[in-house]
Scaffold this motif. Structure first.
Motif, PDB file in Angstrom:
ATOM      1  N   ALA A 252      -9.040   3.020   9.310  1.00  0.00           N
ATOM      2  CA  ALA A 252      -9.303   1.833   9.103  1.00  0.00           C
ATOM      3  C   ALA A 252      -9.434   1.755   7.576  1.00  0.00           C
ATOM      4  O   ALA A 252      -8.775   0.833   6.605  1.00  0.00           O
ATOM      5  N   HIS A 253     -10.258   2.483   6.789  1.00  0.00           N
ATOM      6  CA  HIS A 253     -10.311   2.187   5.531  1.00  0.00           C
ATOM      7  C   HIS A 253      -9.106   2.643   4.458  1.00  0.00           C
ATOM      8  O   HIS A 253      -8.981   2.375   3.414  1.00  0.00           O
ATOM      9  N   THR A 254      -8.128   3.531   5.242  1.00  0.00           N
ATOM     10  CA  THR A 254      -6.817   3.674   4.493  1.00  0.00           C
ATOM     11  C   THR A 254      -5.965   2.288   4.656  1.00  0.00           C
ATOM     12  O   THR A 254      -5.270   2.048   3.579  1.00  0.00           O
ATOM     13  N   ILE A 255      -6.290   1.689   5.733  1.00  0.00           N
ATOM     14  CA  ILE A 255      -5.403   0.547   5.797  1.00  0.00           C
ATOM     15  C   ILE A 255      -5.858  -0.635   4.675  1.00  0.00           C
ATOM     16  O   ILE A 255      -5.093  -1.117   4.009  1.00  0.00           O
ATOM     17  N   THR A 256      -7.350  -0.825   4.544  1.00  0.00           N
ATOM     18  CA  THR A 256      -7.512  -1.921   3.553  1.00  0.00           C
ATOM     19  C   THR A 256      -7.425  -1.108   2.308  1.00  0.00           C
ATOM     20  O   THR A 256      -7.204  -1.859   1.300  1.00  0.00           O
ATOM     21  N   LEU A 257      -7.651  -0.194   2.068  1.00  0.00           N
ATOM     22  CA  LEU A 257      -7.613   0.541   0.556  1.00  0.00           C
ATOM     23  C   LEU A 257      -5.955   0.336   0.265  1.00  0.00           C
ATOM     24  O   LEU A 257      -6.001  -0.226  -1.058  1.00  0.00           O
ATOM     25  N   ALA A 258      -5.036   0.548   0.758  1.00  0.00           N
ATOM     26  CA  ALA A 258      -3.753   0.372   0.619  1.00  0.00           C
ATOM     27  C   ALA A 258      -3.532  -1.176   0.465  1.00  0.00           C
ATOM     28  O   ALA A 258      -2.835  -1.525  -0.715  1.00  0.00           O
ATOM     29  N   LEU A 259      -3.749  -1.702   1.310  1.00  0.00           N
ATOM     30  CA  LEU A 259      -3.630  -3.422   1.149  1.00  0.00           C
ATOM     31  C   LEU A 259      -4.219  -3.878  -0.086  1.00  0.00           C
ATOM     32  O   LEU A 259      -3.659  -4.936  -0.753  1.00  0.00           O
ATOM     33  N   ALA A 260      -5.722  -3.652  -0.354  1.00  0.00           N
ATOM     34  CA  ALA A 260      -6.306  -4.062  -1.425  1.00  0.00           C
ATOM     35  C   ALA A 260      -5.669  -3.732  -2.784  1.00  0.00           C
ATOM     36  O   ALA A 260      -5.204  -4.234  -3.811  1.00  0.00           O
ATOM     37  N   ALA A 261      -5.094  -2.305  -3.028  1.00  0.00           N
ATOM     38  CA  ALA A 261      -4.697  -1.852  -4.118  1.00  0.00           C
ATOM     39  C   ALA A 261      -3.347  -2.485  -4.342  1.00  0.00           C
ATOM     40  O   ALA A 261      -2.948  -2.438  -5.542  1.00  0.00           O
ATOM     41  N   LEU A 262      -2.600  -2.855  -3.469  1.00  0.00           N
ATOM     42  CA  LEU A 262      -1.232  -3.460  -3.580  1.00  0.00           C
ATOM     43  C   LEU A 262      -1.486  -4.939  -3.924  1.00  0.00           C
ATOM     44  O   LEU A 262      -0.531  -5.603  -4.011  1.00  0.00           O
TER      45      LEU A 262
END
Length: 448
Positions: free
Chosen positions: A249-259
């Protein structure tokens, strides 16, 4: 054969309550230390008309107060905390004047060289944010520059470790340099014409310790959430299920937010992260295994924590040319930090778990935890400078809660004849302590 206990039931309950209160006190103290995390300074560097210009976003009050930002994780715990708070309440013009008076001292701690030749830096502008909420770091910027020798090709930059982390971002060139400098480190040689970016592999390796650092020692809220998962049941299957869902879960939002695809205010995310800590910790008290809804809740909370990690990345950005490797490296560092937290806590409670599960190692358990208690007490008393620097906090901040866990583990062994002794004397008190910390953070982040 098990030894008959000499404690009465009433004595056992009183002792249990006393030790539980001690654990709650230790963890609540820990929660207060996390209230004002030190943030990195960000310097945008550009060559302009023969001068090297730095536009720096920074916490000016911490510099003027003389706080050592490498040794300090929370400004409230610094010896200069009173001076720091007074500076935060100053009007912009007054703080600007104080910073200009401080500038010669700061300039002495700056290192800027061109092709190995030291350059003289000059302060140009200072822009101080409005006072606003004095409990929140205000946005301030200052600009300094240095004349470049004719024909200069490469520069190197750094500053004294007392000024904390420095993020350098080269501007105005193709393939710009990006650097994350800790503890007084110097940058690599930076080509003024650009092209000084690290390779993808170098960025991946460089950002692993950055991610780890934002779990251990800086990510106290994430540490407590992971420990909340751990204390539900210190068994492999439920732990793997929970940690895997949280990681995904936190990998998904970390990537989406960082992008840049997701952007949610920290004023919303941070209180919800605190609430997530309370939820998992309280549920530990009332359930003995993974409930039907817990996997979905953990996944949702993992999405929130990913946004929290993204806010950290947003403070200093990621290199454009090697964005993906740096992002992956940061995430790997986060995962290694989480696994390190779980591994350390498992080692701390392992002997108590073995006794609780029927292994006849009572004497060995008491001896082990007695030694660990003495070691923790010695660390607290001595407060070794090297260890304090490594954890970026006073040693007691981590050693005291561990000492409390050792005492609870000894209680679990002492009262091993009781049903679920480990859960009653270790898992539940630690979960309650975690819940108290999370509740404190929630109130602080919403109302204080």
């Amino acid at each position: 054969m098990r030894i008959t206990k000499s404690f009465s039931v009433r004595s056992r309950v009183s002792f249990f309550k006393a030790m539980s209160s001690a654990v709650l006190l230790w963890f609540t103290t820990l929660s207060m230390v996390a209230a004002h995390e030190v943030l990195p300074s960000i310097a945008d560097m550009e060559e302009v008309n023969g001068r090297l210009v730095f536009d720096v976003q920074a916490n000016l009050e911490s510099f003027v107060a003389g706080i050592d930002l490498t040794e300090t994780e929370d400004t409230n715990e610094a010896p200069q905390a009173t001076t720091y708070d007074e500076l935060r309440a100053l009007e912009p013009a007054v703080l600007e004047e104080r910073f200009r008076a401080f500038w010669p001292q700061m300039a002495a701690g700056l290192t800027v060289t061109a092709d190995g030749v030291p350059l003289t830096v000059e302060l140009e502008t200072v822009a101080v944010g409005s006072v606003g909420n004095v409990d929140v770091v205000r946005d301030s910027e200052f600009t300094f520059s240095a004349a470049l020798p004719e024909g200069a090709r490469n520069v190197q930059v750094g500053w004294d470790k007392a000024f904390g982390v420095l993020v350098i971002r080269q501007m105005g060139v193709n393939a710009p340099y990006d650097g994350y400098l800790e503890a007084g480190a110097q940058s690599d040689m930076i080509a003024l014409s650009g092209g000084g970016q690290p390779t993808g592999w170098q960025s991946f390796l460089r950002y692993i310790p950055v991610g780890f650092d934002h779990i251990v020692p800086k990510g106290l809220d994430h540490i407590l959430f992971v420990l909340g998962l751990f204390f539900l049941a210190a068994r492999m299957r439920p732990l793997i299920v929970q940690v895997s869902l949280f990681t995904l879960a936190h990998t998904i939002t970390l990537a989406l937010a960082a992008l840049g695809y997701v952007n949610i205010s920290g004023a919303i995310v941070e209180p919800l992260i605190a609430a997530s800590i309370v939820f998992v910790a309280v549920e530990n008290v009332f359930t003995r295994g993974i409930s039907p809804w817990r996997p979905f809740v953990i996944f949702g909370f993992g999405l929130l924590h990913g946004l929290g990690f993204a806010s950290v990345l947003g403070e200093f950005g990621l290199p454009d040319g090697t964005f993906v490797p740096a992002l992956i490296g940061f995430n790997v560092g986060v995962e290694v930090g989480q696994l390190a937290v779980i591994a350390v806590m498992f080692l701390c409670v392992w002997q108590a778990l073995r006794v609780d599960r029927g292994e006849n190692e009572v004497g060995q358990g008491f001896a082990l935890y007695a030694v660990l208690l003495v070691a923790a007490g010695a660390l607290i008393a001595l407060n070794p400078a090297g260890l304090a620097e490594a954890v970026e906090s006073p040693v007691w901040l981590f050693a005291a809660p561990l000492a409390a866990v050792f005492v609870l583990c000894m209680m679990s062994i002492q009262f091993r004849d009781q049903l679920e002794a480990y859960r009653r004397f270790v898992a539940i008190p630690c979960s309650l302590a975690i819940a108290v910390v999370g509740a404190y953070w929630f109130v602080e982040r919403v109302f204080l």
